[in-house]
Design an enzyme around this catalytic site. Structure first.
Site, mmCIF file in Angstrom:
data_model
loop_
_atom_site.group_PDB
_atom_site.id
_atom_site.type_symbol
_atom_site.label_atom_id
_atom_site.label_comp_id
_atom_site.label_asym_id
_atom_site.label_seq_id
_atom_site.Cartn_x
_atom_site.Cartn_y
_atom_site.Cartn_z
ATOM 1 N N HIS A 307 1.006 -1.208 0.032
ATOM 2 C CA HIS A 307 0.028 -0.028 0.043
ATOM 3 C C HIS A 307 0.841 1.117 0.074
ATOM 4 C CE1 HIS A 307 -2.948 2.904 1.078
ATOM 5 N NE2 HIS A 307 -4.044 1.915 0.682
ATOM 6 N N ASP A 365 -7.966 -5.490 0.170
ATOM 7 C CA ASP A 365 -8.484 -6.172 -0.806
ATOM 8 C C ASP A 365 -8.058 -7.614 -0.930
ATOM 9 O OD1 ASP A 365 -10.389 -4.290 -1.820
ATOM 10 O OD2 ASP A 365 -8.969 -3.106 -2.836
HETATM 11 N N1 CMC Z 1 4.125 -7.503 -5.139
HETATM 12 C C1 CMC Z 1 5.623 -7.445 -5.374
HETATM 13 N N2 CMC Z 1 6.376 -6.361 -5.144
HETATM 14 C C2 CMC Z 1 5.743 -5.205 -4.808
HETATM 15 C C3 CMC Z 1 4.163 -5.122 -4.467
HETATM 16 C C4 CMC Z 1 3.463 -6.425 -4.649
HETATM 17 N N3 CMC Z 1 2.290 -6.534 -4.499
HETATM 18 N N4 CMC Z 1 3.950 -4.038 -4.157
HETATM 19 C C5 CMC Z 1 5.037 -3.257 -4.000
HETATM 20 N N5 CMC Z 1 6.206 -4.116 -4.512
HETATM 21 C C6 CMC Z 1 7.563 -3.842 -4.513
HETATM 22 C C7 CMC Z 1 7.876 -2.953 -5.814
HETATM 23 O O1 CMC Z 1 8.216 -3.840 -6.866
HETATM 24 C C8 CMC Z 1 9.010 -1.981 -5.255
HETATM 25 O O2 CMC Z 1 10.224 -2.870 -5.116
HETATM 26 P P1 CMC Z 1 11.568 -2.066 -5.378
HETATM 27 O O3 CMC Z 1 11.860 -1.077 -4.385
HETATM 28 O O4 CMC Z 1 12.464 -3.110 -5.344
HETATM 29 O O5 CMC Z 1 11.732 -1.367 -6.731
HETATM 30 C C9 CMC Z 1 8.513 -1.694 -3.946
HETATM 31 O O6 CMC Z 1 7.781 -3.069 -3.516
HETATM 32 C C10 CMC Z 1 7.622 -0.440 -3.548
HETATM 33 O O7 CMC Z 1 6.693 -0.648 -4.565
HETATM 34 P P2 CMC Z 1 6.127 0.750 -5.128
HETATM 35 O O8 CMC Z 1 5.271 0.128 -6.540
HETATM 36 O O9 CMC Z 1 7.101 1.829 -5.601
HETATM 37 O O10 CMC Z 1 5.004 1.122 -4.216
HETATM 38 P P3 CMC Z 1 3.550 2.092 -4.643
HETATM 39 O O11 CMC Z 1 3.354 2.739 -3.191
HETATM 40 O O12 CMC Z 1 3.853 2.943 -5.590
HETATM 41 O O13 CMC Z 1 2.574 1.215 -4.961
HETATM 42 C C11 CMC Z 1 0.771 -0.328 -4.659
HETATM 43 C C12 CMC Z 1 1.430 0.684 -4.137
HETATM 44 C C13 CMC Z 1 -0.435 -0.470 -3.727
HETATM 45 C C14 CMC Z 1 0.219 0.306 -5.979
HETATM 46 C C15 CMC Z 1 1.455 -1.484 -4.960
HETATM 47 O O14 CMC Z 1 1.958 -1.967 -3.865
HETATM 48 C C16 CMC Z 1 0.754 -2.725 -5.792
HETATM 49 O O15 CMC Z 1 0.786 -2.516 -6.996
HETATM 50 N N6 CMC Z 1 -0.042 -3.737 -5.029
HETATM 51 C C17 CMC Z 1 -0.419 -4.686 -5.675
HETATM 52 C C18 CMC Z 1 -1.989 -4.106 -5.911
HETATM 53 C C19 CMC Z 1 -3.016 -3.885 -4.881
HETATM 54 O O16 CMC Z 1 -3.140 -4.782 -4.135
HETATM 55 N N7 CMC Z 1 -3.498 -2.915 -4.839
HETATM 56 C C20 CMC Z 1 -4.747 -2.531 -3.879
HETATM 57 C C21 CMC Z 1 -4.341 -1.521 -2.918
HETATM 58 S S1 CMC Z 1 -5.354 -1.160 -1.414
HETATM 59 C C22 CMC Z 1 -6.955 -0.745 -2.214
HETATM 60 C C23 CMC Z 1 -7.043 0.589 -2.491
HETATM 61 O O17 CMC Z 1 -6.874 1.566 -1.713
HETATM 62 O O18 CMC Z 1 -6.972 0.726 -3.686
#
Ligand code: CMC
Length: 430
Positions: A307, A365
């Site tokens: 998140h 979720d």
């Molecule tokens: N699986 C594997 N690696 C992950 C994941 C994941 N679900 N989420 C983040 N990472 C890794 C990412 O690759 C990055 O690694 P590195 O630092 O080595 O490059 C690190 O963790 C930080 O990730 P980020 O993409 O910079 O984080 P963000 O804050 O931009 O993204 C997120 C947050 C929710 C979009 C992401 O965690 C994600 O895609 N999760 C899966 C989708 C999901 O479950 N979304 C629902 C969110 S809760 C409901 C809502 O409020 O909408």
């Protein structure tokens, strides 16, 4: 005197004084509103990771400590004691209603549950297997063409009527999307039922058969709707605010919020979690999928994990996990392989260095789809369920923004990295 930050240019020695703005809780913010006008400088923050786009008194999140509060009330207390419409009143008006206020609010919402009869024919224009989110976006946007009498956004009473209409009609539209998909007649709402009971009626009753939802189903739906009702400046809420900042009408703004919610990184995650669990199929495949999630050359991510704001745990996930076990114990007496797979996948990921280092925990979720499935709601409706609940947050934020006298059109800037000025070359000389 207010605290100041002084930024200085290491080459020229030029300095900029920035005031600190503090809220009632949470980190302070540097006030950079004069930065461009006074210094010709922009702030760069892709994804708005360090940007407070507005002030708001609706929802507070402390991602480090796993705290979520609506209007100051901890989510755990609301989840344990309240129901969705009471929470909707709280988000919209800022206070928990008295008994009389709640009765009045419930009465108003139930009076607005029907959609215009001609609107029902819109559904026939969509292919039978159109994704319900696609239908929702279209039909919600079309409300602007039906409810002209409440579109003066500068009139507080018009704003209130539009908010009531949105909250009341969104379940009717959502259930109609489902009925269109399954080829059954669209059901009229029943105003003698509560908000969640009425939604389940419109989903599962038919003109030939009544549907009586179980107490647990209504309890689970109330919880899910409360937990999804608001989450401060997430992508869809920011979309609604940005669309609304230009003076667009509320129905068009909410349609834009639904579109933004649909993406798998946001509200589409609950549907994606279920698809992922089905793809993994068996606990024996968990190691393979964990390895894929960690592989930077593989686009696969563990859906329902991570998140932007919660870097400890998502308090909504804790509440949902408990409800998930309750629902499955009461509504399905068989052993549930999907829940077992979800539990084991969670356990493996939480012990894995990759997920620990990056503070990736199950989010709201991860378990919501399993509950919805136990309630017989199909996977393509999961994000629609999220949209019904989040409509309350969207209208509350839209109203808060429009009532703010300092509100201006949202207009981010950019750092241009394209070609420098060059002369047009006639086509035969290129
Ligand atoms: N699986 C594997 N690696 C992950 C994941 C994941 N679900 N989420 C983040 N990472 C890794 C990412 O690759 C990055 O690694 P590195 O630092 O080595 O490059 C690190 O963790 C930080 O990730 P980020 O993409 O910079 O984080 P963000 O804050 O931009 O993204 C997120 C947050 C929710 C979009 C992401 O965690 C994600 O895609 N999760 C899966 C989708 C999901 O479950 N979304 C629902 C969110 S809760 C409901 C809502 O409020 O909408």
């Amino acid at each position: 005197m207010a605290d100041k930050y002084i930024l200085s240019n290491s080459t020229t020695g030029d300095t900029v004084d920035l005031n600190l703005i503090t809220g009632t809780d949470g980190p302070a913010a540097l006030d950079i509103t004069g930065l461009y006008k006074e210094r010709g400088l922009l702030a760069y923050d892709p994804g708005f990771v360090s940007t407070a786009s507005c002030t708001s008194s609706i929802t507070y999140i402390d991602g480090e400590r796993g705290i979520l509060r609506y209007r100051g009330y901890p989510i755990e207390q609301l989840a344990a004691n309240s129901n969705f419409l009471e929470v909707a009143h709280l988000l919209l008006y800022g206070e928990l209603p008295t008994k009389t206020e709640l009765l009045e609010f419930e009465g108003i919402i139930s009076q607005h549950t029907m959609i215009r009869e001609t609107m029902r024919t819109f559904f026939d224009g969509f292919h039978y297997n159109a994704h319900p989110m696609a239908i929702m976006i279209g039909v919600t946007g079309s409300m602007s063409a039906f409810y002209h009498d409440s579109l003066d956004i500068h009139d507080p009473r018009h704003r209130e009527i539009s908010a009531h209409r949105m909250i009341a009609k969104i379940p009717t539209i959502a259930a109609a999307c489902y009925k269109h998909n399954v080829g059954e007649p669209i059901m009229y709402p029943r105003n003698d039922l509560d908000y969640c009971g009425n939604f389940l009626h419109m989903m599962f009753a038919t003109p030939c058969e009544e549907y009586v939802p179980s107490k647990t189903a209504i309890e689970a739906m109330n919880l899910l709707f409360i937990l999804h009702a608001d989450h401060e400046q997430n992508a869809s809420t920011s979309t609604v605010r940005l669309a609304g900042s230009s003076g667009a009408n509320p129905f068009a703004c909410i349609a834009s919020g639904i579109a933004s919610l649909w993406g798998p990184a946001h509200g589409g995650a609950n549907e994606a979690v279920l698809k992922m669990l089905e793809e993994i199929g068996d606990v024996s495949n968990i190691a393979k999928y964990i390895a894929k999630a960690k592989d930077k050359n593989d686009p696969f991510r563990l859906m329902g994990f991570g998140h932007r704001v919660y870097r400890n745990f998502d308090p909504r996930a804790t509440l949902i996990r408990e409800m998930c076990h309750k629902v499955l114990a009461e509504l399905s007496d068989e052993h549930n392989p999907l829940l077992e797979l979800a539990s084991q996948l969670e356990e493996v990921a939480l012990k894995d260095e990759y997920f620990i280092e990056r503070k990736l925990y199950p989010n709201v979720d991860y378990y919501s789809g399993i509950i919805y499935r136990a309630l017989n709601i199909p996977a393509n409706m999961f994000t629609v369920m999220f949209a019904i609940a989040r409509t309350v947050g969207w209208v509350a934020h839209w109203s808060e923004m429009i009532s703010d006298p300092s509100q201006r059109i949202g207009r981010p800037r950019q750092i241009y990295v394209g070609a420098k000025e060059r002369d047009y070359v006639p086509i035969d000389k290129r």
